[in-house]
Design a protein around this motif. Structure first.
Motif, PDB file in Angstrom:
ATOM      1  N   LYS A  60       1.532  -1.204  -7.235  1.00 28.14           N
ATOM      2  CA  LYS A  60       0.878  -1.470  -8.521  1.00 28.14           C
ATOM      3  C   LYS A  60      -0.626  -0.943  -8.648  1.00 28.14           C
ATOM      4  CE  LYS A  60      -1.395  -6.087  -8.068  1.00 28.14           C
ATOM      5  NZ  LYS A  60      -1.002  -6.696  -6.866  1.00 28.14           N
ATOM      6  N   SER A 202      -7.602 -10.353  -4.484  1.00 29.42           N
ATOM      7  CA  SER A 202      -8.137  -8.757  -4.244  1.00 29.42           C
ATOM      8  C   SER A 202      -9.814  -8.569  -4.398  1.00 29.42           C
ATOM      9  CB  SER A 202      -7.535  -8.355  -5.468  1.00 29.42           C
ATOM     10  OG  SER A 202      -7.569  -6.621  -5.356  1.00 29.42           O
ATOM     11  N   GLY A 239      -5.771  -7.006  -0.318  1.00 30.70           N
ATOM     12  CA  GLY A 239      -7.043  -7.541  -0.798  1.00 30.70           C
ATOM     13  C   GLY A 239      -8.350  -7.098  -0.317  1.00 30.70           C
ATOM     14  N   GLU A 275      -0.187  -5.373   2.940  1.00 31.12           N
ATOM     15  CA  GLU A 275      -0.113  -4.831   1.655  1.00 31.12           C
ATOM     16  C   GLU A 275      -1.277  -4.324   1.050  1.00 31.12           C
ATOM     17  OE1 GLU A 275       1.514  -8.396  -0.248  1.00 31.12           O
ATOM     18  OE2 GLU A 275       3.529  -8.363   0.615  1.00 31.12           O
ATOM     19  N   GLY A 277      -3.571  -2.231  -1.462  1.00 29.15           N
ATOM     20  CA  GLY A 277      -3.429  -1.266  -2.573  1.00 29.15           C
ATOM     21  C   GLY A 277      -4.709  -0.560  -2.901  1.00 29.15           C
ATOM     22  N   ARG A 278      -5.652  -1.521  -3.317  1.00 28.91           N
ATOM     23  CA  ARG A 278      -6.881  -0.804  -3.808  1.00 28.91           C
ATOM     24  C   ARG A 278      -7.425  -0.137  -2.813  1.00 28.91           C
ATOM     25  NH1 ARG A 278     -10.216  -3.397  -7.522  1.00 28.91           N
ATOM     26  NH2 ARG A 278      -8.868  -5.475  -7.385  1.00 28.91           N
ATOM     27  N   TYR A 375      -5.665   0.654 -10.239  1.00 31.18           N
ATOM     28  CA  TYR A 375      -5.820  -0.267 -11.322  1.00 31.18           C
ATOM     29  C   TYR A 375      -6.460   0.393 -12.286  1.00 31.18           C
ATOM     30  CZ  TYR A 375      -4.426  -3.553  -7.710  1.00 31.18           C
ATOM     31  OH  TYR A 375      -4.121  -3.972  -6.288  1.00 31.18           O
TER      32      TYR A 375
END
Ligand SMILES: *Cc1c(COP(=O)(O)O)cnc(C)c1O
Length: 424
Positions: A60, A202, A239, A275, A277-278, A375
């Motif tokens: 995402k 996050s 996160g 997991e 993402g950022r 994001y």
């Protein structure tokens, strides 16, 4: 570390001058670095090399097919939160057994699709969802591998909109209730419990909240094993935060995060999933923009850019800070001055920074929002009928458009007129 650095007085993306991309693609544009994406994935992969593990990129954060394929080819799994993301992961060539499915509102249709296409595990967020997955899997004659997301009630010490691990948040089941819910999972048809899932928020900039949550997961693992469950997999969520400013103290590194996981959970002999993402995508992308006007106001000067809140919503939505740097490197002696940096959208919230110290800039100058890879593009919209920003991927001295800017005609043609409004 990233691959957007000044060289010979101008900003480069890897070995390509950013100004060259601007000339070819126009402004604004998102620009990603392959080397940075791969470097961040590899840092996590190596940080967990002490045991069996899978790094599932939380797509995402940035879900362009070219980004997914880059990471998938390096061995990444994917964390998906919708049927659309699942379809994107599959389209990028990620096999079902490397995809985990998170999210509080999985629909029955999504559950069915994913069971048909193959899935590594569902991360279950509630009892009604657990019963739905059981029912659908049983009716299809298949077994769904599942973990249950527990809410450890720890304070992630991050922005309220991205904290997920307190009992007041909508995510997961209270950890105190976990044994009861796992007992029901074991009784239900069509489910196979494989582990525990946790994700507390996050942009965490300290390890302690993670460690507190993981200690609770370790305890729960022992308890669930005593209850007769086979817990072989721990999904620890994402996160880990990134530095959004050069001046701030840097958040912990993936290697420190991996070592903490080994300390807290290594003795359990479980396969570890994370997991992120950022941290993978954030500093792997910039948003390029051009100054349209310099407007001299009363007591303040506005830099009006061609990028706006619809292109990068993080400042408006999370009060986020992005470093904004000129594409032409300022001379060391250049005196900086304060600017309010804004976009053209008709909302006061369309403000990227107030009183930001910048070297003198004017119409036609290019700037780059740093740390915009996560994001950013995924949260963009066509508000004010502004075309979705194109995305560009750089690889060494090559670059390619990986999502082109739609024409106004394409945008308009996505609408359709009902019969009664059509001319005869
Ligand atoms: C958003 C999210 C992530 C990724 O968080 P980052 O801060 O981008 O690393 C991982 N897991 C779940 C369940 C999420 O909702």
């Amino acid at each position: 570390m990233d691959h957007f650095l000044y060289r010979d007085g101008q900003l480069y993306a890897e070995d390509v001058p950013v100004a060259e991309i601007a000339a070819a693609v126009g402004s604004p544009a998102y620009i990603y670095s392959t080397a940075t994406l791969l470097r961040h994935f590899t840092l996590f992969d190596e940080a967990l090399s002490w045991g069996p593990h899978l790094v599932c990129y939380a797509m995402k954060a940035a879900s362009n097919q070219a980004i997914l394929k880059t990471l998938a080819e390096a061995g990444a799994g994917m964390d998906v939160v919708s049927g659309g993301e699942y379809a994107r992961a599959k389209a990028a060539g990620v096999p079902g057994d490397r995809i985990v499915f998170s999210g509080v509102g999985k629909t029955r249709e999504e559950i069915r699709t994913v069971l048909e296409g193959g899935i590594r595990q569902f991360n279950i967020e509630s009892e009604p969802e657990m019963r739905a997955i059981s029912e659908i899997a049983a009716s299809m004659g298949v077994t769904a591998p599942v973990t249950i997301r527990v809410n450890p009630d720890v304070d992630a010490k991050t922005h309220a909109k991205i904290a997920t691990g307190k009992s007041e948040n909508k995510f997961g089941i209270p950890i105190a209730k976990a044994r009861e819910v796992y007992a029901e999972a074991a009784r239900l048809p069509g489910l196979k419990v494989v582990g525990i899932d946790v994700h507390i928020g996050s942009q965490l900039t300290e390890l302690e909240p993670f460690a507190m949550a993981y200690r609770k997961v370790a305890e729960l693992t022992q308890e669930l094993r005593e209850d007769g469950h086979e817990i072989t997999r721990l999904d620890l969520g994402g996160g880990l935060g990134i530095p959004y400013t050069r001046s701030n103290e840097a958040p912990p590194l993936p290697v420190e995060y991996g070592a903490m996981i080994e300390r807290e959970l290594g003795h359990l002999g479980c396969e570890i999933e994370i997991e992120p993402g950022r941290l993978i995508a954030g500093n792997a992308g910039i948003l390029l923009s051009e100054v349209i006007y310099l407007k001299e106001g009363e007591g303040r000067n506005f830099l009006i850019l061609d990028a706006a809140m619809n292109d990068l919503i993080r400042p408006a939505m999370y009060d986020a800070h992005h470093d904004i740097v000129p594409v032409i490197e300022p001379q060391a002696a250049t005196e900086q001055q304060p600017y309010d940096i804004v976009g053209p959208v008709c909302e006061s919230g369309d403000t990227f920074a107030k009183g930001r110290m910048m070297p003198p800039l004017g119409p036609g100058d290019l700037v780059a929002f740093r740390s915009a890879g996560a994001y950013g593009a995924v949260m963009s919209s066509e508000y004010n009928s502004r075309a979705l920003v194109p995305e560009v991927l750089v690889h060494g001295d090559q670059f390619a458009v990986i999502r082109r800017r739609p024409s106004f005609e394409e945008m308009i043609n996505r609408d359709s007129l009902p019969e009664w409004l059509q001319a005869d």
